[in-house]
Design a protein around this motif. Structure first.
Motif, PDB file in Angstrom:
ATOM      1  N   ARG A 123      13.318 -26.542  -7.288  1.00  0.00           N
ATOM      2  CA  ARG A 123      12.105 -26.462  -6.495  1.00  0.00           C
ATOM      3  C   ARG A 123      11.140 -27.795  -5.824  1.00  0.00           C
ATOM      4  O   ARG A 123      11.657 -27.775  -4.682  1.00  0.00           O
ATOM      5  CB  ARG A 123      11.162 -26.103  -7.146  1.00  0.00           C
ATOM      6  CG  ARG A 123      11.504 -24.293  -8.245  1.00  0.00           C
ATOM      7  CD  ARG A 123       9.951 -23.916  -8.614  1.00  0.00           C
ATOM      8  NE  ARG A 123      10.961 -22.639  -9.052  1.00  0.00           N
ATOM      9  CZ  ARG A 123      10.950 -22.460 -10.511  1.00  0.00           C
ATOM     10  NH1 ARG A 123      10.647 -23.321 -11.174  1.00  0.00           N
ATOM     11  NH2 ARG A 123      11.677 -21.216 -10.759  1.00  0.00           N
ATOM     12  N   TYR A 124      11.709 -28.748  -6.860  1.00  0.00           N
ATOM     13  CA  TYR A 124      10.780 -30.156  -6.125  1.00  0.00           C
ATOM     14  C   TYR A 124      11.344 -30.731  -5.058  1.00  0.00           C
ATOM     15  O   TYR A 124      11.797 -31.685  -4.720  1.00  0.00           O
ATOM     16  CB  TYR A 124       9.371 -30.255  -7.604  1.00  0.00           C
ATOM     17  CG  TYR A 124      10.162 -30.674  -8.516  1.00  0.00           C
ATOM     18  CD1 TYR A 124      11.591 -31.427  -8.883  1.00  0.00           C
ATOM     19  CD2 TYR A 124      10.349 -29.534  -9.468  1.00  0.00           C
ATOM     20  CE1 TYR A 124      12.009 -31.140  -9.949  1.00  0.00           C
ATOM     21  CE2 TYR A 124      11.073 -29.587 -10.947  1.00  0.00           C
ATOM     22  CZ  TYR A 124      11.852 -30.658 -10.899  1.00  0.00           C
ATOM     23  OH  TYR A 124      12.042 -30.758 -12.312  1.00  0.00           O
ATOM     24  N   LEU A 128      10.210 -27.577  -1.847  1.00  0.00           N
ATOM     25  CA  LEU A 128       9.477 -26.920  -2.425  1.00  0.00           C
ATOM     26  C   LEU A 128       9.076 -29.047  -2.405  1.00  0.00           C
ATOM     27  O   LEU A 128       7.484 -29.264  -2.711  1.00  0.00           O
ATOM     28  CB  LEU A 128       8.829 -26.700  -2.983  1.00  0.00           C
ATOM     29  CG  LEU A 128       8.574 -25.075  -3.768  1.00  0.00           C
ATOM     30  CD1 LEU A 128       7.953 -24.251  -4.340  1.00  0.00           C
ATOM     31  CD2 LEU A 128       8.210 -24.195  -2.258  1.00  0.00           C
ATOM     32  N   GLN A 129       9.732 -29.679  -1.650  1.00  0.00           N
ATOM     33  CA  GLN A 129       9.412 -31.225  -1.693  1.00  0.00           C
ATOM     34  C   GLN A 129       8.180 -31.665  -1.280  1.00  0.00           C
ATOM     35  O   GLN A 129       7.277 -33.120  -2.522  1.00  0.00           O
ATOM     36  CB  GLN A 129      10.703 -32.002  -1.114  1.00  0.00           C
ATOM     37  CG  GLN A 129      10.309 -33.462  -1.412  1.00  0.00           C
ATOM     38  CD  GLN A 129      11.780 -34.344  -0.669  1.00  0.00           C
ATOM     39  OE1 GLN A 129      12.852 -34.744  -0.923  1.00  0.00           O
ATOM     40  NE2 GLN A 129      10.815 -34.281   0.170  1.00  0.00           N
ATOM     41  N   GLN A 131       5.367 -30.220  -0.449  1.00  0.00           N
ATOM     42  CA  GLN A 131       4.263 -29.979  -1.338  1.00  0.00           C
ATOM     43  C   GLN A 131       4.191 -30.440  -2.782  1.00  0.00           C
ATOM     44  O   GLN A 131       3.212 -30.527  -3.717  1.00  0.00           O
ATOM     45  CB  GLN A 131       4.949 -28.207  -1.528  1.00  0.00           C
ATOM     46  CG  GLN A 131       2.820 -27.752  -2.248  1.00  0.00           C
ATOM     47  CD  GLN A 131       3.897 -25.786  -2.608  1.00  0.00           C
ATOM     48  OE1 GLN A 131       4.258 -25.351  -1.330  1.00  0.00           O
ATOM     49  NE2 GLN A 131       2.933 -25.432  -3.401  1.00  0.00           N
ATOM     50  N   TYR A 132       5.317 -30.703  -3.168  1.00  0.00           N
ATOM     51  CA  TYR A 132       5.509 -30.897  -4.680  1.00  0.00           C
ATOM     52  C   TYR A 132       4.680 -32.525  -4.691  1.00  0.00           C
ATOM     53  O   TYR A 132       4.177 -33.444  -5.060  1.00  0.00           O
ATOM     54  CB  TYR A 132       6.236 -31.326  -5.790  1.00  0.00           C
ATOM     55  CG  TYR A 132       6.943 -32.562  -6.375  1.00  0.00           C
ATOM     56  CD1 TYR A 132       6.614 -32.019  -7.954  1.00  0.00           C
ATOM     57  CD2 TYR A 132       7.712 -33.161  -6.105  1.00  0.00           C
ATOM     58  CE1 TYR A 132       6.143 -33.251  -8.588  1.00  0.00           C
ATOM     59  CE2 TYR A 132       7.988 -34.375  -7.071  1.00  0.00           C
ATOM     60  CZ  TYR A 132       7.340 -34.192  -8.360  1.00  0.00           C
ATOM     61  OH  TYR A 132       7.572 -35.252  -9.515  1.00  0.00           O
ATOM     62  N   SER A 136       1.455 -33.696  -6.029  1.00  0.00           N
ATOM     63  CA  SER A 136       1.181 -35.176  -7.014  1.00  0.00           C
ATOM     64  C   SER A 136       0.731 -36.392  -7.131  1.00  0.00           C
ATOM     65  O   SER A 136       0.967 -37.464  -7.064  1.00  0.00           O
ATOM     66  CB  SER A 136       2.579 -35.790  -7.214  1.00  0.00           C
ATOM     67  OG  SER A 136       3.487 -33.908  -8.217  1.00  0.00           O
ATOM     68  N   TYR A 218      -0.596 -23.803  -6.988  1.00  0.00           N
ATOM     69  CA  TYR A 218       0.384 -22.917  -5.952  1.00  0.00           C
ATOM     70  C   TYR A 218       0.108 -21.178  -6.228  1.00  0.00           C
ATOM     71  O   TYR A 218       0.347 -20.442  -5.594  1.00  0.00           O
ATOM     72  CB  TYR A 218       1.079 -23.619  -6.491  1.00  0.00           C
ATOM     73  CG  TYR A 218       2.441 -23.004  -7.360  1.00  0.00           C
ATOM     74  CD1 TYR A 218       2.797 -20.975  -7.475  1.00  0.00           C
ATOM     75  CD2 TYR A 218       2.498 -23.187  -8.703  1.00  0.00           C
ATOM     76  CE1 TYR A 218       3.801 -21.464  -8.757  1.00  0.00           C
ATOM     77  CE2 TYR A 218       2.815 -22.916  -9.744  1.00  0.00           C
ATOM     78  CZ  TYR A 218       3.614 -21.951  -9.836  1.00  0.00           C
ATOM     79  OH  TYR A 218       4.633 -21.516 -10.466  1.00  0.00           O
TER      80      TYR A 218
END
Length: 394
Positions: A123-124, A128-129, A131-132, A136, A218
């Motif tokens: 996902r990350y 969703l990169q 958002q991750y 972070s 999330y």
């Protein structure tokens, strides 16, 4: 129900640190193929959670022995592709991977069948990169650029290793679309098991709503709490803890009760008695809404992701329902949308029956998963054997 075909089987899982959703699926895979050897990048399962792997010795990677791997294993993400490729699986005929990160990247040969149950492409590293990185604190600065470069190479590796999988299974149609988008590969949907037998139906509902989740961004628990704080005549019980607990508690009105972590018996009791369960996350599948339905409780959910496949919504005006409804959807992750959905539920939700919710949840019982999983594996094993048999006889 287990396979009796003589062959050597390996099951590869990303990492073993807790008994969560992916591990519940792994437990059922191990029941289907009890003869399988188990591999994982790391194994730090606490003693109280080890029951589902039985007496197996877990083969781990070199990451197991790196400093602070038990608590900081995610920081070793750049090494995980290398680590997963070091597993020597050459003695196995059938390799089953349980993958939400790198497990599918194991190396197999032309005479080995590799079937992957995919919870999601990483996902990350994919959609969703951004958002991750933002969550972070890695969206800017030198550390951010390093993270972006690492994720770029993770994507290249992840895409390449998809070609080493003979067939994919997806945990929902939503994930099947993500698999196709990322890998351009088709997949068969096999829904994860939900232990509905642990959640008996309650028919006497009280005048409160409930939500339960780990408190991370999330999951959108803050939106649910804010929406109910704006509806002081409605009660909400929130179960769960996590990094955002203090922030969410500070926003909660007097009509919102935050219980923090609760034992399974407490969770079950609230799910059985609640008027409805509120769910605002966009999940790949989503077990909590099905646990609520197993308790006979309707679900008010954000209408994206796996929820669209596990909840039967109230029909819109003029529509004829194909199945008895078990909840309703709201169209966006906002306070206003949640408030409107709760108001609609109070106007129209009386048609939702506890028995309908329970029947819908039973479709995802573990025995259904095991039957579908074994059928998938055995069909593909048989098809895989046929060309080899013909080659030997010619």
């Amino acid at each position: 129900m287990t396979s009796q075909t003589p062959r050597r089987v390996a099951i590869v899982h990303d990492w073993l640190v807790t008994y969560a959703g992916a591990e519940r699926v792994l437990a059922q895979m191990l029941l289907c193929y009890p003869e399988a050897d188990l591999y994982s990048l790391i194994d730090f399962l606490p003693p109280e959670d080890r029951g589902f792997i039985g007496n197996r010795t877990v083969t781990t990677s070199f990451i197991q022995r790196l400093p602070r791997a038990q608590k900081k294993y995610r920081t070793y993400l750049p090494l995980m592709p290398l680590a997963i490729e070091q597993f020597d699986l050459s003695v196995y005929d059938l390799v089953l991977t349980s993958s939400h990160a790198v497990a599918k990247g194991v190396l197999t040969g032309p005479d080995q069948l590799h079937l992957c149950l995919c919870y999601s492409p990483i996902r990350y590293a994919w959609d969703l990169q951004h958002q991750y990185l933002l969550g972070s604190g890695l969206s800017t600065g030198m550390k951010g650029w390093i993270a972006k470069i690492i994720l770029h190479y993770i994507r290249l590796w992840d895409n390449r290793t998809a070609f080493g999988v003979d067939e994919f299974m997806a945990i929902s149609r939503y994930i099947a679309r993500r698999i196709y988008k990322v890998y351009r590969r088709g997949s068969t949907v096999i829904y994860p098991p939900v232990d509905v037998s642990e959640f008996s139906m309650g028919t006497s509902k009280e005048d409160f709503y409930v939500t339960a989740s780990r408190m991370v961004p999330y999951k959108k628990i803050d939106l649910i709490v804010a929406a109910f704080t704006a509806m002081p005549d409605k009660r909400l019980v929130v179960i769960g803890d996590g990094p955002d607990f203090a922030k969410i508690k500070a926003r909660a009105g007097v009509n919102v009760i935050l219980l923090g972590f609760a034992e399974a018996t407490v969770l079950r009791d609230y799910l059985q008695r609640a008027r409805a369960f509120v769910f605002a996350a966009e999940e790949d599948f989503g077990i909590s809404p099905l646990e609520a339905q197993a308790c006979g409780t309707p679900v008010i959910a954000f209408g994206q992701g796996g929820a669209l496949e596990t909840i039967v919504p109230l029909p819109e005006a003029g529509q004829i329902p194909l199945r008895p409804p078990t909840g309703l959807f709201f169209a966006e992750q906002s306070e206003a949308a949640i408030i409107a959905a709760v108001e609609r539920f109070e106007r129209e939700g009386d048609v939702i029956q506890p028995t309908a919710c329970r029947v819908n949840a039973m479709r995802f019982a573990p025995e259904h998963f095991r039957a579908e999983f074994i059928d998938f594996v055995e069909r593909h094993w048989t098809a895989f054997q046929l060309p080899r048999t013909r080659s030997k006889s010619s």
